[in-house]
Design an enzyme around this catalytic site. Sequence first.
Site, short mmCIF file in Angstrom:
data_model
loop_
_atom_site.label_atom_id
_atom_site.label_comp_id
_atom_site.label_asym_id
_atom_site.label_seq_id
_atom_site.Cartn_x
_atom_site.Cartn_y
_atom_site.Cartn_z
N VAL A 1 0.87 -1.17 0.00
CA VAL A 1 0.00 0.00 0.00
C VAL A 1 0.90 1.22 0.00
O VAL A 1 2.06 1.16 0.43
CB VAL A 1 -0.97 0.02 1.21
CG1 VAL A 1 -2.01 -1.08 1.10
CG2 VAL A 1 -0.21 -0.09 2.52
N SER A 2 0.38 2.33 -0.50
CA SER A 2 1.20 3.53 -0.63
C SER A 2 1.32 4.32 0.67
O SER A 2 2.34 4.94 0.91
CB SER A 2 0.63 4.44 -1.72
OG SER A 2 0.67 3.78 -2.96
#
Length: 136
Positions: free
Chosen positions: A8-9
């Site tokens: 995930v960012s």
Amino acid sequence: MLIGYARVSTADQNPGHQVDALLRTGVDRDHIPVDTASGAKTSRPKLGLVMQLLREGDTLKVTRLDRLSRSVLHLVPLGAELRERGIGLHVTEQGIDTSTMECRAMFGMLSVRAELQRELIVVNANDGLASARARG
């Protein structure tokens, strides 16, 4: 051995859907490292760990290609390294299994798409910020 990878960012994003999808494909929960880092960055500690764990005959599983990276300059050498080491890549949601030449070609095309998506996100975010600043 099946080894998964999820990314995930940002810390406020939840990788649960990726982990669940990888579990459904047979990856053991203990073999799914999760990174919290931009897909544009080449330095991701958990991906580095995955690359060290992988052995000839293993398969790396990810849900989408953009979870590995959003840069063609990173994805293409990564794919080549996996192939040279005799490691398969299975991208579950995009139906990529690099054991076939057709899927290796699709890997290349989707690498370009992942980078384009990233560039569009940056452009749209910058446009939004500029618009908000102009309005005060």
